[in-house]
Design an enzyme around this catalytic site. Structure first.
Site, short mmCIF file in Angstrom:
data_model
loop_
_atom_site.label_atom_id
_atom_site.label_comp_id
_atom_site.label_asym_id
_atom_site.label_seq_id
_atom_site.Cartn_x
_atom_site.Cartn_y
_atom_site.Cartn_z
N VAL A 42 97.76 30.84 -11.66
CA VAL A 42 96.98 30.00 -12.57
C VAL A 42 97.77 28.73 -12.83
O VAL A 42 98.96 28.77 -13.17
CB VAL A 42 96.68 30.73 -13.89
CG1 VAL A 42 95.82 29.85 -14.81
CG2 VAL A 42 95.97 32.06 -13.64
N GLY A 63 96.87 36.59 -8.04
CA GLY A 63 96.46 35.21 -8.30
C GLY A 63 97.53 34.39 -8.98
O GLY A 63 98.52 34.91 -9.51
N ASP A 90 91.46 45.67 -18.61
CA ASP A 90 92.84 45.24 -18.78
C ASP A 90 93.00 44.55 -20.14
O ASP A 90 93.58 43.46 -20.24
CB ASP A 90 93.27 44.30 -17.65
CG ASP A 90 94.79 44.16 -17.57
OD1 ASP A 90 95.50 44.98 -18.18
OD2 ASP A 90 95.26 43.21 -16.91
N ILE A 97 101.22 27.86 -14.57
CA ILE A 97 101.37 28.40 -15.92
C ILE A 97 101.28 29.92 -15.96
O ILE A 97 101.51 30.53 -17.00
CB ILE A 97 100.31 27.80 -16.88
CG1 ILE A 97 98.89 28.05 -16.38
CG2 ILE A 97 100.56 26.33 -17.10
CD1 ILE A 97 97.82 27.60 -17.35
N LYS A 114 92.54 28.81 -11.24
CA LYS A 114 93.02 30.09 -10.74
C LYS A 114 92.80 30.16 -9.25
O LYS A 114 91.69 29.94 -8.76
CB LYS A 114 92.30 31.24 -11.44
CG LYS A 114 92.83 32.62 -11.04
CD LYS A 114 92.24 33.72 -11.92
CE LYS A 114 92.83 35.08 -11.56
NZ LYS A 114 92.32 36.16 -12.44
N GLY A 143 100.01 36.48 -11.39
CA GLY A 143 99.76 37.90 -11.48
C GLY A 143 99.84 38.55 -10.12
O GLY A 143 100.39 37.99 -9.16
N GLY A 144 99.27 39.77 -10.05
CA GLY A 144 99.39 40.55 -8.83
C GLY A 144 98.74 39.88 -7.63
O GLY A 144 99.24 40.00 -6.51
#
Length: 815
Positions: free
Chosen positions: A98, A96, A206, A90, A115, A93-94
């Site tokens: 999820v 990881g 972030d 779903i 994650k 990212g840089g």
């Protein structure tokens, strides 16, 4: 075409640029050795090319074309990680990935977000562990909760988080066409979550709409602490945490290698608020924007005011201009020292704006702008010009302070006049009370009624104080639950022209009359009056903020009586922050607002939320050293009612015992003590302690008859509770005579109220004592029907009904 860089690529670009820009030769070899991703290499080359020209970042260099990306998933559907089964990817990212996953238990289905560290990001193992450790210490309703964690079969670390179903905050606001008030409430929820994280020494780093979801209940939830930093410098090595936040929301110090702090998150919160207000990010970056232009603006400029660029159809530029522009501007100032000092300070300014109070951001904005003007032009501005600017800023601040002082002075004078009116009214009542001939066989209701009417008739209509005195006299009527007396008094005063030379006083009389009309269920008349006074309050919102809050309370009360409890609750909840500020220093009024909201929630079957408000009210009052004031004791009594409805009679009894003891000591023989004694005695009857209950009721009866009146519902309810206690003590004939006397007095009373329904419960109890099961059943059916007519107001008798149902069932079984 190349992929447009995300947060991970930005981090790689800046790291590479830092390294390569320091090299005087051999850059091409160094680039080749780095084995950069194509989009990272293109970005680094663009920045290097720009930096070699004078006027860094002034020469336009186009971004390379970006194309679509093709993500992969390292886990296949149905794979097992820990006690969770993978469903699907779903997010990515840089470092990881999820996945949506389910806990593997036969009788328990729990959805969660799993994650994983990406295989190619193995070097960030310690950073992943830092995130898991930080999340493990966070327990807040606005932060996605850590559920589990461990090492997967392939050796990668994982963590399992609460799965939040919802939409990104900006998308949710657009889809729901959220108004300004809703957006600010969501933002305050976000501030509370960030404030909590800061209290745990964690800076998120972030904050952006993509990390803030609005769940199905309409609550803002904060996600992704993947690049968060512990404020404690000894907690772990900061050199391992140089991942970059999303640039549009990143503070300048994140882009130029400066020191990070809570001020970094405050900047990002300002950027999120900017987008909530305007409908777009602060910098309005598009596909065609140039990297160097973007960086130059973020590092050396401040964004335009959100009102100047707003394009959201649900929030107007007029709503944003002024306070909110200033708040966003202060949160997003380039220098961390010029921003809000804490998230609490930012949130407080939002609440001040909602409460129509002056915001802190505006108090320093002119001086801030002048300082910036001087810094920008310090060589071209002459000394005289600089002195003039400083003086103008000082004069402006002084003028603003003078205006605020004048407004506060007007409010203080108005309040002093109101208090003097109360004094005059009370002095007249006490003068009458000293006359034995007048007070013989008179209740407090009768005494106030006669005195108030006589005093009101003597007031000169042209006097500016007359309206305040009438309002104070009406309050005395309401204090002893004499609504008809208050209504007649106000209507007669208005008919005589009282208030015609005092528009605020006339508006307050109309507001008080509207409140009485609401209680009498004359909603159309009340609504017209409320609309009229609302228009008047808007002529000077700061001066009349307390009156505005009172009008909100009256509207919520009307919604409750109209059966629209959820709307009434929403109105009170949205107005709570404004009420707390408007009633600062007026603890009785503030406690009344808490009490009203708790009553609404309790009647709506929302006891957990009601208890939260009880605790909030108790904390505020305790902070003002009012933990045993009448208002605080009323909240404690409501807390006991919540415990009773939950079936915890022991806890309820302990609370009511404390309320009665404190009220005796502090208020003596008073209306409130009579009510407390009745509540406690009813509970003791439920617990099978009729002897102790009867002692309390014998104390309460003369107080109620004296202070409220012998024929009022409160006094009759005390007599019915006495009949219940006498019945359980075996003094049946005494109980029957008492019930008959109450029923005779009730026959003349209309409309049917709680007292009629409770009398049927007493009749059922006595019928069972006489072994008349049929009579008891008929009385219970009647009581149930009457309570149903009363609706939510009868919920306080839920346990009494249940106890009588249990008695009736036992009697039927033993026949």
């Amino acid at each position: 075409m190349l992929k447009k860089p995300g947060s991970a690529e930005w981090a790689a670009i800046l790291d590479a640029f830092d390294h390569l820009s320091a090299l005087s030769s051999g850059r091409e070899e160094a680039i080749a050795a780095m084995e950069l991703l194509p989009e990272v290499e293109a970005g680094v080359r663009a920045m290097l090319a720009t930096s070699e020209h004078s006027g860094v970042l002034d020469r336009p260099v186009a971004l390379p074309e970006m194309g679509p990306t093709f993500d992969y998933a390292s886990l296949a559907p149905d794979m097992i990680v820990g006690s969770f089964r993978v469903e699907r990817l779903i997010g990515r990212g840089g470092s990881g990935e999820v996945y949506l996953a389910h806990r593997m238990r036969g009788d328990f289905d729990q959805r969660a977000a799993l994650k994983m560290l990406r295989p190619e990001a193995a070097s960030r193992f310690h950073r992943f562990e830092d995130e898991r450790r930080m999340l493990g210490g966070l327990e807040h309703p606005g932060i996605a909760r850590l559920i589990d964690g461990g090492i997967a079969p392939d050796g990668r670390p994982y963590m399992v988080l609460e799965y939040v179903e919802g939409s990104e905050i900006t998308a949710w606001c657009a889809a729901e066409r959220a108004d300004l008030s809703t957006r600010l409430q969501l933002f305050l929820q976000l501030c509370d979550a960030v404030r909590y994280a800061h209290a745990q020494l964690i800076v998120h780093r972030d904050l952006k709409p993509g990390n803030i979801l609005v769940d199905r209940t309409g609550r803002a939830r904060l996600l992704d602490f993947g690049i968060a930093m512990l404020i404690d410098p000894l907690a772990f090595d900061r050199t391992a945490t140089r991942a970059l936040a999303t640039p549009c929301y990143a503070a300048p110090e994140q882009l130029n290698g400066g020191k990070l702090s809570v001020a970094t998150d405050i900047y990002s919160l300002g950027a999120v608020l900017y987008e909530l207000l305007s409908g777009h990010d602060p910098w309005r970056f598009g596909e065609d924007d140039l990297w160097q232009t973007m960086l130059r603006r973020m590092l050396h400029e401040e964004p335009p005011a959100p009102s100047a660029t707003a394009q959201d159809p649900n929030v107007t530029r007029t709503q944003i201009a002024g306070d909110l522009d200033a708040i966003v501007g202060k949160a997003m100032r380039r220098s961390p020292a010029d921003r809000y000092t804490s998230v609490d300070a930012l949130a407080d300014d939002i609440r001040r704006h909602q409460a129509l109070q002056p915001v802190a951001a505006l108090s320093g904005s002119r001086a801030y702008r002048v300082r910036r003007l001087i810094r920008r032009n310090r060589w071209s501005l002459g000394a005289a010009a600089i002195i003039t600017l400083v003086l103008l800023a000082g004069v402006g601040g002084t003028a603003w302070q003078a205006r605020m002082a004048a407004e506060e002075r007007d409010v203080a004078r108005s309040e002093a006049a109101r208090l003097e009116a109360v004094n005059q009214a009370m002095m007249q009542v006490f003068r009458d009370a000293r006359d034995p001939a007048r007070i013989k066989k008179m209740s407090a209701t009768d005494l106030i009624d006669g005195t108030a009417n006589r005093l009101a008739q003597s007031l000169p209509p042209e006097s500016a104080e007359s309206a305040s005195i009438v309002a104070a006299l009406a309050d005395l009527h309401l204090m002893v639950e004499n609504r008809s007396g208050a209504r007649s008094l106000i209507e007669a005063a208005m008919a005589r022209g009282i208030g015609r030379n005092d528009p605020p006083g006339a508006a307050r009389l109309k507001l008080k009359l509207a409140t009485v009309l609401v209680a009498d269920r004359r909603f159309d008349e009340a609504r017209r009056l409320l609309e009229a006074v609302d228009r008047f309050w808007q002529t000077d919102p700061r001066r009349f903020r307390r009156e505005h809050v009172e009008a909100i309370g009256a509207r919520a009360f009307m919604l409750r009586l109209e059966g629209k409890r959820d709307e009434g609750i929403a109105l009170l909840m949205a107005n709570m922050a404004e009420a707390e500020r408007a009633y600062a220093g007026y603890d009785r009024d503030l406690a009344t607002r808490y009490t009203n909201l708790v009553t609404h929630l309790s009647e709506a079957g929302r006891p957990d939320e009601a208890l939260v408000i009880v605790r909030r009210g108790q904390a505020v009052l305790a902070g003002n050293e009012q933990q045993y004031s009448n208002g605080a004791l009323n909240l404690m009594r409501l807390e006991a009612g919540l415990a009773t409805r939950q079936g915890d009679l022991g806890a309820a009894a302990a609370l009511l015992s404390k309320v009665v003891a404190e009220r005796r000591a502090r208020a003596g023989r008073s209306t409130a003590l009579a009510v407390d004694l009745l509540r406690y005695a009813r509970l003791l009857n439920l617990q099978g302690q009729p002897r102790k209950a009867l002692q309390l009721l014998d104390e309460a009866l003369p107080i109620s008859a004296e202070h409220i009146g012998p024929e009022t519902p409160a006094t009759l309810l005390i007599e019915l509770a006495r009949a219940d206690a006498l019945s359980d003590l075996g003094r049946v004939e005494n109980a029957e005579r008492l019930l008959a006397a109450v029923l005779t007095r009730l026959e003349a009373q209309q409309p049917i109220d709680t007292t009629h329904a409770v009398s049927l419960l007493t009749r059922a109890r006595l019928a069972l004592v006489r072994r008349n099961v049929a009579g008891a059943r008929a009385a219970m059916l009647g009581a149930r029907s009457r309570f149903a007519q009363l609706g939510a107001a009868a919920s306080v008798y839920h346990q009494d009904m249940k106890a009588m149902d249990d008695r009736l069932s036992r009697a039927v079984r033993t026949r």
